[in-house]
Design an enzyme around this catalytic site. Structure first.
Site, PDB file in Angstrom:
ATOM      1  N   TYR A 114       0.840  -1.204   0.000  1.00  0.00           N
ATOM      2  CA  TYR A 114       0.000   0.000   0.000  1.00  0.00           C
ATOM      3  C   TYR A 114       0.875   1.255   0.000  1.00  0.00           C
ATOM      4  O   TYR A 114       0.744   2.122  -0.871  1.00  0.00           O
ATOM      5  CB  TYR A 114      -0.913  -0.033   1.227  1.00  0.00           C
ATOM      6  CG  TYR A 114      -1.910   1.099   1.304  1.00  0.00           C
ATOM      7  CD1 TYR A 114      -3.007   1.139   0.450  1.00  0.00           C
ATOM      8  CD2 TYR A 114      -1.767   2.118   2.243  1.00  0.00           C
ATOM      9  CE1 TYR A 114      -3.946   2.164   0.531  1.00  0.00           C
ATOM     10  CE2 TYR A 114      -2.700   3.146   2.331  1.00  0.00           C
ATOM     11  CZ  TYR A 114      -3.790   3.165   1.474  1.00  0.00           C
ATOM     12  OH  TYR A 114      -4.706   4.188   1.557  1.00  0.00           O
ATOM     13  N   VAL A 135     -12.742   3.522  14.360  1.00  0.00           N
ATOM     14  CA  VAL A 135     -14.067   4.143  14.513  1.00  0.00           C
ATOM     15  C   VAL A 135     -15.165   3.112  14.227  1.00  0.00           C
ATOM     16  O   VAL A 135     -16.087   2.925  15.038  1.00  0.00           O
ATOM     17  CB  VAL A 135     -14.227   5.384  13.602  1.00  0.00           C
ATOM     18  CG1 VAL A 135     -15.651   5.899  13.636  1.00  0.00           C
ATOM     19  CG2 VAL A 135     -13.259   6.487  14.019  1.00  0.00           C
ATOM     20  N   ASN A 182     -14.838  -0.146  14.189  1.00  0.00           N
ATOM     21  CA  ASN A 182     -14.740  -1.216  15.197  1.00  0.00           C
ATOM     22  C   ASN A 182     -15.506  -0.862  16.465  1.00  0.00           C
ATOM     23  O   ASN A 182     -16.315  -1.639  16.957  1.00  0.00           O
ATOM     24  CB  ASN A 182     -13.275  -1.388  15.627  1.00  0.00           C
ATOM     25  CG  ASN A 182     -12.619  -2.515  14.885  1.00  0.00           C
ATOM     26  OD1 ASN A 182     -13.233  -3.139  14.029  1.00  0.00           O
ATOM     27  ND2 ASN A 182     -11.373  -2.756  15.208  1.00  0.00           N
ATOM     28  N   GLY A 222      -4.633   2.789  26.072  1.00  0.00           N
ATOM     29  CA  GLY A 222      -5.606   3.597  25.327  1.00  0.00           C
ATOM     30  C   GLY A 222      -5.256   5.074  25.311  1.00  0.00           C
ATOM     31  O   GLY A 222      -6.049   5.915  24.902  1.00  0.00           O
ATOM     32  N   ARG A 240      -5.124   9.682  18.033  1.00  0.00           N
ATOM     33  CA  ARG A 240      -5.329   9.671  16.574  1.00  0.00           C
ATOM     34  C   ARG A 240      -6.207  10.880  16.254  1.00  0.00           C
ATOM     35  O   ARG A 240      -6.869  11.432  17.141  1.00  0.00           O
ATOM     36  CB  ARG A 240      -6.080   8.410  16.120  1.00  0.00           C
ATOM     37  CG  ARG A 240      -5.330   7.107  16.318  1.00  0.00           C
ATOM     38  CD  ARG A 240      -4.183   6.946  15.334  1.00  0.00           C
ATOM     39  NE  ARG A 240      -3.540   5.651  15.480  1.00  0.00           N
ATOM     40  CZ  ARG A 240      -2.576   5.387  16.350  1.00  0.00           C
ATOM     41  NH1 ARG A 240      -2.144   6.336  17.180  1.00  0.00           N
ATOM     42  NH2 ARG A 240      -2.038   4.184  16.407  1.00  0.00           N
ATOM     43  N   ASP A 250       2.561   0.100  16.808  1.00  0.00           N
ATOM     44  CA  ASP A 250       1.460   1.043  17.001  1.00  0.00           C
ATOM     45  C   ASP A 250       2.021   2.435  17.309  1.00  0.00           C
ATOM     46  O   ASP A 250       2.637   2.626  18.358  1.00  0.00           O
ATOM     47  CB  ASP A 250       0.602   0.565  18.181  1.00  0.00           C
ATOM     48  CG  ASP A 250      -0.800   1.161  18.134  1.00  0.00           C
ATOM     49  OD1 ASP A 250      -1.427   1.063  17.065  1.00  0.00           O
ATOM     50  OD2 ASP A 250      -1.233   1.730  19.144  1.00  0.00           O
ATOM     51  N   PRO A 251       1.845   3.420  16.402  1.00  0.00           N
ATOM     52  CA  PRO A 251       2.387   4.745  16.707  1.00  0.00           C
ATOM     53  C   PRO A 251       1.643   5.393  17.876  1.00  0.00           C
ATOM     54  O   PRO A 251       0.437   5.223  18.021  1.00  0.00           O
ATOM     55  CB  PRO A 251       2.189   5.542  15.422  1.00  0.00           C
ATOM     56  CG  PRO A 251       1.338   4.734  14.537  1.00  0.00           C
ATOM     57  CD  PRO A 251       1.181   3.360  15.105  1.00  0.00           C
ATOM     58  N   ARG A 252       2.363   6.141  18.710  1.00  0.00           N
ATOM     59  CA  ARG A 252       1.722   6.796  19.851  1.00  0.00           C
ATOM     60  C   ARG A 252       0.835   7.942  19.365  1.00  0.00           C
ATOM     61  O   ARG A 252      -0.101   8.348  20.041  1.00  0.00           O
ATOM     62  CB  ARG A 252       2.770   7.396  20.820  1.00  0.00           C
ATOM     63  CG  ARG A 252       3.715   6.401  21.428  1.00  0.00           C
ATOM     64  CD  ARG A 252       3.037   5.419  22.342  1.00  0.00           C
ATOM     65  NE  ARG A 252       2.316   6.032  23.455  1.00  0.00           N
ATOM     66  CZ  ARG A 252       1.516   5.376  24.272  1.00  0.00           C
ATOM     67  NH1 ARG A 252       1.310   4.082  24.096  1.00  0.00           N
ATOM     68  NH2 ARG A 252       0.904   5.994  25.257  1.00  0.00           N
ATOM     69  N   ARG A 279      -0.490  10.288  15.656  1.00  0.00           N
ATOM     70  CA  ARG A 279      -0.447  10.589  14.223  1.00  0.00           C
ATOM     71  C   ARG A 279      -1.334  11.795  13.969  1.00  0.00           C
ATOM     72  O   ARG A 279      -2.490  11.801  14.380  1.00  0.00           O
ATOM     73  CB  ARG A 279      -0.895   9.393  13.396  1.00  0.00           C
ATOM     74  CG  ARG A 279      -0.753   9.659  11.925  1.00  0.00           C
ATOM     75  CD  ARG A 279      -1.069   8.469  11.095  1.00  0.00           C
ATOM     76  NE  ARG A 279      -0.004   7.481  11.105  1.00  0.00           N
ATOM     77  CZ  ARG A 279      -0.202   6.213  10.732  1.00  0.00           C
ATOM     78  NH1 ARG A 279      -1.367   5.812  10.367  1.00  0.00           N
ATOM     79  NH2 ARG A 279       0.793   5.364  10.720  1.00  0.00           N
TER      80      ARG A 279
HETATM   81  P1  NAD Z   1     -12.799   1.951  -0.129  1.00  0.00           P
HETATM   82  O1  NAD Z   1     -12.138   0.609  -0.056  1.00  0.00           O
HETATM   83  O2  NAD Z   1     -14.135   2.114   0.472  1.00  0.00           O
HETATM   84  O3  NAD Z   1     -12.868   2.449  -1.629  1.00  0.00           O
HETATM   85  C1  NAD Z   1     -12.003   2.022  -2.641  1.00  0.00           C
HETATM   86  C2  NAD Z   1     -12.828   1.711  -3.876  1.00  0.00           C
HETATM   87  O4  NAD Z   1     -11.936   1.331  -4.934  1.00  0.00           O
HETATM   88  C3  NAD Z   1     -13.808   0.551  -3.669  1.00  0.00           C
HETATM   89  O5  NAD Z   1     -15.085   0.903  -4.157  1.00  0.00           O
HETATM   90  C4  NAD Z   1     -13.193  -0.585  -4.462  1.00  0.00           C
HETATM   91  O6  NAD Z   1     -14.139  -1.505  -4.920  1.00  0.00           O
HETATM   92  C5  NAD Z   1     -12.511   0.189  -5.579  1.00  0.00           C
HETATM   93  N1  NAD Z   1     -11.417  -0.573  -6.213  1.00  0.00           N
HETATM   94  C6  NAD Z   1     -10.444  -1.285  -5.608  1.00  0.00           C
HETATM   95  N2  NAD Z   1      -9.640  -1.836  -6.523  1.00  0.00           N
HETATM   96  C7  NAD Z   1     -10.115  -1.448  -7.745  1.00  0.00           C
HETATM   97  C8  NAD Z   1      -9.724  -1.707  -9.086  1.00  0.00           C
HETATM   98  N3  NAD Z   1      -8.656  -2.467  -9.376  1.00  0.00           N
HETATM   99  N4  NAD Z   1     -10.448  -1.153 -10.095  1.00  0.00           N
HETATM  100  C9  NAD Z   1     -11.529  -0.382  -9.826  1.00  0.00           C
HETATM  101  N5  NAD Z   1     -11.957  -0.116  -8.566  1.00  0.00           N
HETATM  102  C10 NAD Z   1     -11.251  -0.644  -7.547  1.00  0.00           C
HETATM  103  O7  NAD Z   1     -11.740   2.973   0.509  1.00  0.00           O
HETATM  104  P2  NAD Z   1     -11.895   4.522   0.857  1.00  0.00           P
HETATM  105  O8  NAD Z   1     -11.671   4.647   2.306  1.00  0.00           O
HETATM  106  O9  NAD Z   1     -13.108   5.102   0.228  1.00  0.00           O
HETATM  107  O10 NAD Z   1     -10.601   5.088   0.119  1.00  0.00           O
HETATM  108  C11 NAD Z   1     -10.665   5.745  -1.148  1.00  0.00           C
HETATM  109  C12 NAD Z   1      -9.273   6.228  -1.520  1.00  0.00           C
HETATM  110  O11 NAD Z   1      -8.793   7.148  -0.521  1.00  0.00           O
HETATM  111  C13 NAD Z   1      -8.245   5.109  -1.616  1.00  0.00           C
HETATM  112  O12 NAD Z   1      -7.400   5.360  -2.716  1.00  0.00           O
HETATM  113  C14 NAD Z   1      -7.483   5.224  -0.323  1.00  0.00           C
HETATM  114  O13 NAD Z   1      -6.151   4.772  -0.464  1.00  0.00           O
HETATM  115  C15 NAD Z   1      -7.538   6.716  -0.045  1.00  0.00           C
HETATM  116  N6  NAD Z   1      -7.404   6.997   1.400  1.00  0.00           N
HETATM  117  C16 NAD Z   1      -8.426   6.723   2.276  1.00  0.00           C
HETATM  118  C17 NAD Z   1      -8.258   6.987   3.629  1.00  0.00           C
HETATM  119  C18 NAD Z   1      -9.363   6.721   4.644  1.00  0.00           C
HETATM  120  O14 NAD Z   1      -9.173   7.028   5.833  1.00  0.00           O
HETATM  121  N7  NAD Z   1     -10.500   6.183   4.260  1.00  0.00           N
HETATM  122  C19 NAD Z   1      -7.052   7.523   4.095  1.00  0.00           C
HETATM  123  C20 NAD Z   1      -6.038   7.761   3.169  1.00  0.00           C
HETATM  124  C21 NAD Z   1      -6.227   7.517   1.821  1.00  0.00           C
END
Ligand code: NAD
Length: 323
Positions: free
Chosen positions: A148, A191, A193, A210, A214, A276-278, A280
């Protein structure tokens, strides 16, 4: 931030953040094409948008090229929680890297603007707190999280190289922890969970004492930040941190969830995991000055809306559905 008649592609549009973004883009007058392979996204997330005449859905995997005519692209496709992205790590790197190449190629051909949903995970296990955009991060390239973190870092590299080499208009948002309705109930984030545990009367699990902190950004605030970034002048590329700098201890979060759900659940303690970061927390000075953006929704209000969503799901699926 009007998008009247613009054709906007949202990859990952059936996911948690993507479905809220599609909704807001439609409100702003855009024609929205939601592209998703439904790996972690769901039809339920976008069912209410299907009757909208300016909304279209396409089942497609972004690791393969896509040929459509488009004015702007929000590239969100990627599983976002460790449980999901570690399920098939090779596919996770592919979605970030091939997905970026395919969407940047599409942007190059059509002249569309393109925004990348990057992540605070590009900072890895940071040695600097809070993290400004100028910090290069501290990422392990070979660990179980690397698919990732490094996938997203490579996607950022591709964005900036397409910008320098092919003059593609790019925007890179580094998103920090976001929460809200349509989070996946089983993705292991704190959240969801806590809410699921509280609603099903199970103890809320705290790691260590705890006292670790975050920060959490409500999804509407985040989507507002993404749309503001997309609307910036062409010379603004980012990366820009988007997140909520307000910190909460996990113990306080757990107590708040118990109070707001009216649950009788107790708090239980498990040993603190090694990595586990203290703490972020984002440094959002750049978002404040460039986008005039900062989060507006208080944790208690965002939690109430999220709990209401999970309660509706609980009623629809039965409590078993959330276990
Ligand atoms: P999510 O898993 O709910 O959404 C991701 C979507 O991408 C899903 O609908 C999934 O089906 C789709 N997907 C996955 N692989 C795919 C592929 N190969 N082709 C087409 N679609 C595909 O996650 P989210 O929380 O909505 O995150 C959305 C974006 O934001 C992601 O790129 C994630 O890395 C980024 N992001 C989210 C957070 C967070 O806290 N939620 C934090 C940092 C970054």
């Amino acid at each position: 931030m009007k998008h009247l008649r613009q054709r906007v592609l949202v990859t990952g549009g059936a996911g948690f953040i993507g479905s809220h973004l599609c909704e807001r883009l439609l409100d702003a007058g855009a024609n929205v094409l939601c592209v998703d392979n439904f790996f972690t996204g769901s039809h339920d997330n976008i069912a209410h948008l299907l009757p909208h005449p300016q909304f279209e859905v396409m089942r497609h995997d972004v690791t393969f090229p896509l040929h459509v005519e488009i004015d702007a692209i929000y590239n969100l496709a990627c599983p976002a929680s460790p449980i999901h992205y570690q399920h098939d790590p090779v596919a996770t790197t592919k979605v970030s890297v091939y997905g970026a190449i395919n969407m940047l190629g599409l942007a190059k051909r059509t002249g569309a603007r393109i925004l990348q949903a990057s992540t605070s995970e590009v900072y890895g296990d940071p040695a600097v707190h809070p993290q400004p955009e100028a910090y290069w991060g501290n990422v392990n390239p070979i660990g179980p999280r690397s698919c990732y973190d490094e996938g997203k870092r490579c996607a950022e590299t591709l964005f900036f190289d397409y910008h320098r080499q092919h003059k593609v208009a790019i925007k890179v948002a580094r998103i920090f922890n976001t929460y809200g309705p349509r989070m996946h109930p089983h993705d292991g984030r704190v959240v969801s969970n806590f809410i699921v545990q509280a609603l099903s009367g199970k103890p809320l699990t705290l790691y260590g004492d705890g006292a670790q902190t975050r920060s959490f950004c409500y999804v509407d605030d985040l989507v507002d930040g993404l749309m503001r970034l997309m609307a910036t002048p062409g010379d603004v590329t980012g990366p820009v941190n988007l997140g909520n700098p307000e910190e909460f201890t996990m113990r306080d979060l757990a107590r708040l969830v118990v109070e707001l759900t009216g649950s009788r659940s107790e708090l239980t303690h498990l040993p603190l995991p090694e990595d586990d970061p203290r703490q972020r927390r984002p440094d959002i000075a750049m978002a404040r000055s460039l986008l005039n953006w900062s989060p507006t929704i208080r944790l208690v209000d965002g939690l109430e809306r999220t709990i209401a969503y999970f309660r509706r799901q609980t009623n629809a699926w039965g409590l078993q559905g959330l276990r």
